[in-house]
Design a protein around this motif. Structure first.
Motif, PDB file in Angstrom:
ATOM      1  N   PHE A   1      -9.013   4.257   6.372  1.00 25.74           N
ATOM      2  CA  PHE A   1      -8.760   3.753   5.255  1.00 25.74           C
ATOM      3  C   PHE A   1     -10.118   3.333   5.003  1.00 25.74           C
ATOM      4  O   PHE A   1      -9.919   3.775   3.456  1.00 25.74           O
TER       5      PHE A   1
ATOM      6  N   THR B   1       1.563   7.619  -6.844  1.00 24.52           N
ATOM      7  CA  THR B   1       3.084   8.030  -8.026  1.00 24.52           C
ATOM      8  C   THR B   1       4.453   7.164  -7.154  1.00 24.52           C
ATOM      9  O   THR B   1       5.923   7.423  -7.064  1.00 24.52           O
TER      10      THR B   1
ATOM     11  N   SER C   1      -3.518   1.502  -4.925  1.00 27.62           N
ATOM     12  CA  SER C   1      -4.643   0.354  -6.512  1.00 27.62           C
ATOM     13  C   SER C   1      -3.932  -0.500  -6.756  1.00 27.62           C
ATOM     14  O   SER C   1      -4.686  -1.149  -7.801  1.00 27.62           O
TER      15      SER C   1
ATOM     16  N   ILE D   1      -9.817   2.844  -2.947  1.00 29.95           N
ATOM     17  CA  ILE D   1      -9.332   3.776  -1.540  1.00 29.95           C
ATOM     18  C   ILE D   1      -7.983   4.259  -2.286  1.00 29.95           C
ATOM     19  O   ILE D   1      -6.671   4.058  -2.299  1.00 29.95           O
ATOM     20  N   ARG D   2      -7.502   5.999  -1.388  1.00 24.97           N
ATOM     21  CA  ARG D   2      -5.668   6.180  -1.123  1.00 24.97           C
ATOM     22  C   ARG D   2      -4.936   5.671  -0.778  1.00 24.97           C
ATOM     23  O   ARG D   2      -5.136   4.318  -0.187  1.00 24.97           O
ATOM     24  N   THR D   3      -3.963   4.829  -2.144  1.00 21.69           N
ATOM     25  CA  THR D   3      -2.547   4.231  -1.312  1.00 21.69           C
ATOM     26  C   THR D   3      -2.967   2.231  -2.129  1.00 21.69           C
ATOM     27  O   THR D   3      -2.381   1.693  -1.851  1.00 21.69           O
TER      28      THR D   3
ATOM     29  N   TYR E   1       1.008  -1.083   0.035  1.00 19.68           N
ATOM     30  CA  TYR E   1       0.045   0.250  -0.084  1.00 19.68           C
ATOM     31  C   TYR E   1       1.146   1.487  -0.006  1.00 19.68           C
ATOM     32  O   TYR E   1       1.603   1.371   0.764  1.00 19.68           O
ATOM     33  N   LYS E   2       1.264   1.818  -1.586  1.00 20.38           N
ATOM     34  CA  LYS E   2       1.341   2.894  -1.734  1.00 20.38           C
ATOM     35  C   LYS E   2       1.186   4.122  -1.918  1.00 20.38           C
ATOM     36  O   LYS E   2      -0.094   3.110  -3.441  1.00 20.38           O
ATOM     37  N   PRO E   3       1.182   5.603  -1.984  1.00 19.43           N
ATOM     38  CA  PRO E   3       0.855   6.448  -2.788  1.00 19.43           C
ATOM     39  C   PRO E   3       1.099   6.079  -4.558  1.00 19.43           C
ATOM     40  O   PRO E   3       2.214   5.469  -4.809  1.00 19.43           O
TER      41      PRO E   3
END
Length: 198
Positions: free
Chosen positions: A167, A73, A124, A120-122, A69-71
């Motif tokens: 989250f 980018t 993808s 959710i964010r992080t 789990y990371k952004p």
């Protein structure tokens, strides 16, 4: 039934183990660091050895899969490959190698998750992996009959809200006991090619 349970020592796996055992099934537990058999299902050679050790089973149940789990980018190609190997390819290989080794009318139950439909964010890499598993289940079901394959796709566990609830703002949780019952439905039912969202 004799059931091979992958990821049996984790939060979900422990609940699934209890639910299946209470229903009278013989559960053979598998994990990297604990269980009746210790194997890493991200290694195809270990999957083959696992099936050799387990012998004929009626069902294979997976409650295992790791993704980073990371952004977006910050995720690297290696991160996405790790998610694919950790949750997708490992479970695909359980089916691929398991078809000739389980009962004629046996079944596979795989794990996906809410991020396939509600990102959710992080998340993808997890969304990618969950979506791939779900697509595989639908496709494999039409080829492996009379054997069956389904997936369980839960949202955040009620028991894990303290750790992960932030989250999933505004997202209803699901009790582990209810998720475990979905696994029992997949093992004992007649459905195939289904993704059970909870």
């Amino acid at each position: 039934m004799k059931i091979l349970l992958i990821g049996a020592t984790g939060t979900l796996g422990s609940s699934v183990h209890k639910a299946l055992a209470v229903r009278g099934h013989e559960v053979l537990t598998v994990g990297r660091g604990g269980g009746d058999l210790r194997y890493d299902i991200t290694d195809p050679a270990q999957v083959a050895e696992l099936y050799d050790r387990a012998g004929r089973v009626d069902a294979v149940v997976s409650a295992a899969g790791h993704v980073p789990y990371k952004p977006v980018t910050e995720l690297t190609p290696e991160d996405y490959l790790a998610a694919f190997r950790g949750k997708v390819l490992s479970q695909i290989d359980l089916v691929r190698q398991g078809v000739p080794r389980i009962a004629e009318r046996g079944s596979f139950t795989l794990i996906t998750g809410v991020l396939a439909r509600e990102p959710i964010r992080t998340g993808s890499a997890a969304s990618m992996a969950n979506g791939a598993v779900e697509a595989f289940v639908r496709a494999a079901a039409i080829e492996i009959a009379p054997q069956r394959v389904n997936a369980v796709s839960p949202t955040v566990f009620t028991e894990s809200l303290d750790a992960y609830g932030d989250f999933f703002p505004g997202t209803p949780s699901v009790d582990l006991a209810d998720v475990a019952q979905a696994y029992a439905r997949c093992v004992e039912g007649a459905q195939t090619g289904q993704v059970y969202a909870l």
